[in-house]
Design a protein around this motif. Structure first.
Motif, PDB file in Angstrom:
ATOM      1  N   SER A   1     117.194 -36.921  -9.209  1.00  0.00           N
ATOM      2  CA  SER A   1     117.638 -38.187  -8.613  1.00  0.00           C
ATOM      3  C   SER A   1     118.915 -38.011  -7.816  1.00  0.00           C
TER       4      SER A   1
ATOM      5  N   GLY B   1     122.171 -39.642 -22.776  1.00  0.00           N
ATOM      6  CA  GLY B   1     122.557 -38.355 -22.208  1.00  0.00           C
ATOM      7  C   GLY B   1     121.411 -37.608 -21.567  1.00  0.00           C
ATOM      8  N   ASP B   2     120.187 -38.022 -21.835  1.00  0.00           N
ATOM      9  CA  ASP B   2     119.042 -37.336 -21.215  1.00  0.00           C
ATOM     10  C   ASP B   2     118.400 -38.298 -20.212  1.00  0.00           C
ATOM     11  N   ASP B   3     117.238 -37.920 -19.654  1.00  0.00           N
ATOM     12  CA  ASP B   3     116.580 -38.816 -18.700  1.00  0.00           C
ATOM     13  C   ASP B   3     116.153 -40.123 -19.353  1.00  0.00           C
TER      14      ASP B   3
ATOM     15  N   ASP C   1     111.851 -40.853 -14.720  1.00  0.00           N
ATOM     16  CA  ASP C   1     112.605 -40.547 -15.951  1.00  0.00           C
ATOM     17  C   ASP C   1     111.672 -40.461 -17.162  1.00  0.00           C
TER      18      ASP C   1
END
Ligand SMILES: Nc1ncnc2c1ncn2[C@@H]1O[C@H](COP(=O)(O)OP(=O)(O)O)[C@@H](O)[C@H]1O
Ligand SMILES: Cc1ncc(C[n+]2csc(CCOP(=O)(O)OP(=O)(O)O)c2C)c(N)n1
Ligand SMILES: [Mg+2]
Length: 327
Positions: A222, A30-32, A79
C-alpha cells in the motif's frame, strides 16, 4: 511535536502501548489485519479497516464516486488477502458534508457493491455521519476467514525467496499522470495506469493460495515496495534483498509514460498498488514451485550488522514511500 514530525510508524509505536489488546486475541495491532479465534477448530477471523479522505486519497476531478467505493473495497480486501484469508463481509462508514449530492452517495454504494460482489463478498452494515463543509470520507472495515494459520509480517527467514503477485508501480504512475494534469487526452495504454490509480484490482485470490503453499510472511503493497518490504524485514528481523533485474521490466513498462527516473520511483516506492509481497521457503523458488500468480523478485538474507532493512542489488535504495503525515 506534530504528527508530521514523527510519521505513521512512530505514531503507532507511541499509541500501541496505550491500547489494551483483548484477551484471547490471536494477533493484535501491527500486521495487515488482526486475528481472533473463530471458535471453530484452529481457524481464525481477520479484521482490518482502511479509510479514504477526499483531497488526500482522491480528487473528484479524476475519480468517480464508484471508483472511490471500489478502491476502498480493494484496499481493505488486500489486507484480508495479505493474511492469507478470504473475505467474509464489509462494514461501510460514510462521513459527508450534508451538501454532498445524493447521487454521489448512491454511486459510491454502487461501486462498493460491485467490487464486493466481484470478490464474492458483501456488506454487513455500516454508519453514516455528517461533517463540516467539503468533508467527504469513506471508511471500510473488512472481515475475513482463515482456513489455517495467518501469514504475518514476521515469519520471513534467511534463504526464503521473495515473490510478488500483481503489478508494481502502475497506480503510482497513474497518480503521476493525474498530477501532471494532461491526462484527459491519455493514450489507451495510459488509461490503464489511470484506472490502476482510480480503482486498483489486487490479486485477492493469490493471498489464500500463498498461505496454502506455505508462505512464511506476506504484506500488501500500500505504501510502496521498499517501505512495505521494510516492514516485513523489521518484523522478521531480516534483510530483504531485491534484484534489480527482476524489476527492470516493470520499470521499463512505465518509463514511456512518466520517464525513466520516475518509473523507478513508482516501482520501488509507489503506493496504492495493493499487490501481494510474500516470502516462501527456498525450495519454492522456481516459478512453477511458487503459487500461481507469484514471481520471484528477491531473497531474504540475515540482517547483518546494519540491522533489518531492504537492499536492491546490495545497496539501500534512496526512496521513501508513502506516509500520511509525511514522516
Ligand atoms: N489508530 C490506530 N489504533 C490502533 N491500531 C492502529 C491504528 N492505526 C493503524 N493501526 C494498526 O497499525 C497497523 C498498520 O496500519 P496501516 O499502515 O494502516 O496498515 P495497512 O498498510 O496494512 O493498512 C495495522 O495493524 C493497523 O491495524
Ligand atoms: C489526492 C491524492 N493525493 C495523494 C495520493 C497518494 N496516496 C494517498 S494514500 C497513499 C498510500 C496508501 O495509503 P492508505 O490507503 O492509507 O494505505 P494503508 O493504510 O493501507 O497503508 C498514496 C500513495 C492520492 N491517491 N490522491
Ligand atoms: Mg496492508
Amino acid at each position: 511535536m506534530t504528527l508530521a514530525q514523527i510519521g505513521e510508524d512512530e505514531l503507532l509505536a507511541r499509541i500501541f502501548p496505550l491500547l489494551p489488546v483483548p484477551a484471547a486475541t490471536s494477533l493484535g495491532p501491527g500486521d495487515d489485519a488482526a486475528v481472533i479465534a473463530s471458535g471453530i477448530g484452529e481457524t481464525g477471523i481477520v479484521l482490518t479497516t482502511d479509510t479514504m479522505v477526499r483531497g488526500k486519497d482522491w480528487l473528484d476531478e479524476w475519480s468517480s464516486a464508484a471508483d472511490v467505493g471500489a478502491k476502498c473495497v480493494a484496499q481493505n480486501l488486500a489486507d484480508v488477502a495479505a493474511m492469507g484469508a478470504r473475505p467474509a463481509g464489509l462494514l461501510v462508514t460514510l462521513i459527508a458534508d450534508a451538501a454532498t449530492p445524493l447521487q454521489w452517495a448512491v454511486e459510491l454504494s454502487r461501486g462498493i457493491g460491485q467490487a464486493a460482489a466481484a470478490a464474492d463478498t458483501g456488506v454487513l452494515g455500516g454508519d453514516l455521519s455528517s461533517a463540516g463543509a467539503g468533508v467527504l470520507s469513506v471508511s471500510i472495515t473488512a472481515v475475513g476467514r482463515l482456513d489455517g494459520p495467518p501469514v504475518t509480517r514476521s515469519g520471513a527467514r534467511p534463504g526464503d525467496v521473495v515473490a510478488v503477485a500483481g503489478t508494481l508501480g502502475r497506480a503510482a504512475a497513474g497518480l503521476e499522470l493525474f498530477l501532471a494534469g494532461d491526462w484527459q487526452d491519455a493514450r489507451a495504454d495510459a488509461v490503464e495506469l489511470l484506472s490502476a490509480q482510480r480503482c486498483p484490482s489486487p490479486p485477492l485470490a493469490a493471498g489464500p493460495r500463498a498461505a496454502q503453499a506455505g508462505a512464511r510472511a506476506m504484506i500488501d503493497l500500500s505504501d510502496g515496495l521498499v517501505r512495505d518490504a521494510g516492514r516485513v524485514a523489521a518484523a522478521s528481523g531480516v534483510r530483504i534483498e531485491l534484484l534489480a533485474e527482476a524489476l527492470a521490466q516493470d520499470i521499463a513498462a512505465l518509463a514511456p509514460f512518466v520517464g525513466g527516473e520516475a518509473a523507478r520511483a513508482c516501482v520501488l516506492a509507489g503506493g496504492e498498488e495493493h499487490s501481494l509481497l510474500a516470502c516462501f521457503p527456498a525450495e519454492q523458488e522456481l516459478p512453477q514451485g511458487l503459487p500461481q500468480g507469484f514471481r520471484p523478485i528477491g531473497r531474504v538474507l540475515a540482517a547483518g550488522p546494519e540491522g533489518p532493512g531492504v537492499t536492491v542489488d546490495g545497496v539501500a535504495p534512496q526512496v521513501s514511500g508513502w506516509d500520511h503525515f509525511g514522516g
